[in-house]
Enzyme design. Sequence first.
Site, short mmCIF file in Angstrom:
data_model
loop_
_atom_site.label_atom_id
_atom_site.label_comp_id
_atom_site.label_asym_id
_atom_site.label_seq_id
_atom_site.Cartn_x
_atom_site.Cartn_y
_atom_site.Cartn_z
N TYR A 143 0.86 -1.19 0.00
CA TYR A 143 0.00 0.00 0.00
C TYR A 143 0.89 1.23 0.00
O TYR A 143 1.86 1.31 0.76
CB TYR A 143 -0.89 -0.01 1.24
CG TYR A 143 -1.78 1.22 1.38
CD1 TYR A 143 -2.84 1.44 0.49
CD2 TYR A 143 -1.56 2.15 2.40
CE1 TYR A 143 -3.65 2.56 0.63
CE2 TYR A 143 -2.38 3.26 2.54
CZ TYR A 143 -3.43 3.47 1.65
OH TYR A 143 -4.24 4.57 1.78
N ASP A 238 9.32 3.07 -0.36
CA ASP A 238 8.26 3.71 0.41
C ASP A 238 8.48 3.34 1.87
O ASP A 238 8.08 2.26 2.33
CB ASP A 238 6.88 3.26 -0.08
CG ASP A 238 5.76 3.94 0.69
OD1 ASP A 238 6.07 4.71 1.62
OD2 ASP A 238 4.59 3.69 0.36
N LYS A 266 4.33 9.14 8.78
CA LYS A 266 4.13 8.52 10.08
C LYS A 266 5.11 9.04 11.15
O LYS A 266 4.91 10.14 11.63
CB LYS A 266 4.11 7.00 9.93
CG LYS A 266 2.94 6.58 9.01
CD LYS A 266 2.55 5.13 9.04
CE LYS A 266 1.20 4.95 8.35
NZ LYS A 266 1.22 4.30 7.06
C1 LIG Z 1 0.53 4.75 5.73
C2 LIG Z 1 1.25 4.53 4.49
C3 LIG Z 1 1.11 5.38 3.38
C4 LIG Z 1 0.08 6.48 3.35
O1 LIG Z 1 0.34 7.47 4.28
P1 LIG Z 1 -0.88 8.43 4.72
O2 LIG Z 1 -0.22 9.40 5.65
O3 LIG Z 1 -1.90 7.56 5.35
O4 LIG Z 1 -1.37 9.10 3.49
C5 LIG Z 1 1.91 5.17 2.28
N1 LIG Z 1 2.81 4.16 2.26
C6 LIG Z 1 2.97 3.32 3.29
C7 LIG Z 1 3.99 2.25 3.21
C8 LIG Z 1 2.18 3.47 4.43
O5 LIG Z 1 2.32 2.60 5.44
#
Ligand SMILES: *Cc1c(COP(=O)(O)O)cnc(C)c1O
Length: 427
Positions: A143, A238, A266
């Site tokens: 994701y 990511d 995060k």
């Molecule tokens: C949480 C997450 C996102 C999205 O971040 P948001 O702040 O919720 O938009 C993208 N990539 C990874 C790997 C994530 O865990």
Amino acid sequence: MFENSQKLFIESQRFIPGGVNSPVRAFRAVGGTPIFFKEGRGAYLWDADGNRYIDFVGSWGPAILGHAHAEVVRAVQERAAKGLSFGAPTELELVMAERLCSLLPSLEQVRLVSSGTEATMSALRLARGFTGRSKIIKFEGCYHGHGDALLVKAGSGALTFGNPSSAGVPPEVAAHTLVLTYNDGDELEKTFKAVGNEIACVIIEPVAGNMNFVLPSTQYMRLLRDLCTRHGVVLIFDEVMTGFRVGLGGAQEHFGITPDLTTLGKVIGGGMPVGAFGGRRDIMAHLAPLGGVYQAGTLSGNPVAVAAGLKTLELISQPGFFDRLAKTTGSLTHGLVAAAKSCGVPFSAASLGGMFGLFFAEEVPGNFAAVMTADRDRFNRFFHAMLKRGIYLAPSAFEAGFVSAAHSDADIAATINAATATFSEIT
Ligand SMILES: *Cc1c(COP(=O)(O)O)cnc(C)c1O
């Protein structure tokens, strides 16, 4: 015991679609009604009915110091008193950018945004602008936020371009997204051989945390790096979840691999909305105002949010922080595995740094299809029984869990005790 939460949920559904501002919160995966929280301190959350929980979600990762850490709260209060937002540069953003570049050596330059989704969307556009190519590769079960091009999941094997996994994403947009199997080196090699020179970027969660918790092999990550280099493909790690979570240097340090671009979120906001993307200077130079790739944000680099992030980064940079965190997390997963074994429940668990995965399966899975074979029904019963015993786990079998520095040995022991009682109920 959840009456107030239930009332609030019914009322919320009148004004908010599904009663929530992000879908997983609705408890659809596990059934029942979501818990409404009103306070968090350290490792604990209190809900609208006054129940206390040991929290293993940590706001999905940001709360690495525990909730309402006194120093982070003070940094926010002091900064807020001087103005909430200017829409103009501040020195704090410079300090943040320098800090990120020094903690992650692959970052030569970095730009701040307000969420992980923004970071990945921007990195994708940048990679396409830099290479002049349209196609991208992502992996099944990973994701990357809810940008159109990334909301594509299962292609049935190599060279099948994706179908959107959300209504509202035009097929023409999804058609540029190739979805591969995580951890499958053969498929990767075949794909690069066939279309490598048409690919703008590969985006990957270097430890997958959005299909529960899946670790790739180091060999696979090396192959990926090598193929991207040979075909002029931008490799995007990511690390929105893994950055400053699996270790101070992220997954890239763990695997010893240098991505071309990294996305963050995060933990770097310490509970406030901060995201970032950065990497090679020659790529970042394509961003406006220097280059032709447009990207912007009214609240980007917001001083209050950055103050929370900077204080968090300072505190987690202290020597021994991640050794301790990894030890606490490991004691949790080891304890749970032993407890399940003593009750005869097929169960496995894994962790890295302050991140972990629990599976109702004999072995820890290595890709999305393997994650799907775990016993979800049993997870759901486990989840609800743990909730009643005051343990808050992610309300889905497809999410990683998070331990904070505020979790004490007693909290871990209490969690393992609750799990032992629960396992014996769900055999
Ligand atoms: C949480 C997450 C996102 C999205 O971040 P948001 O702040 O919720 O938009 C993208 N990539 C990874 C790997 C994530 O865990």
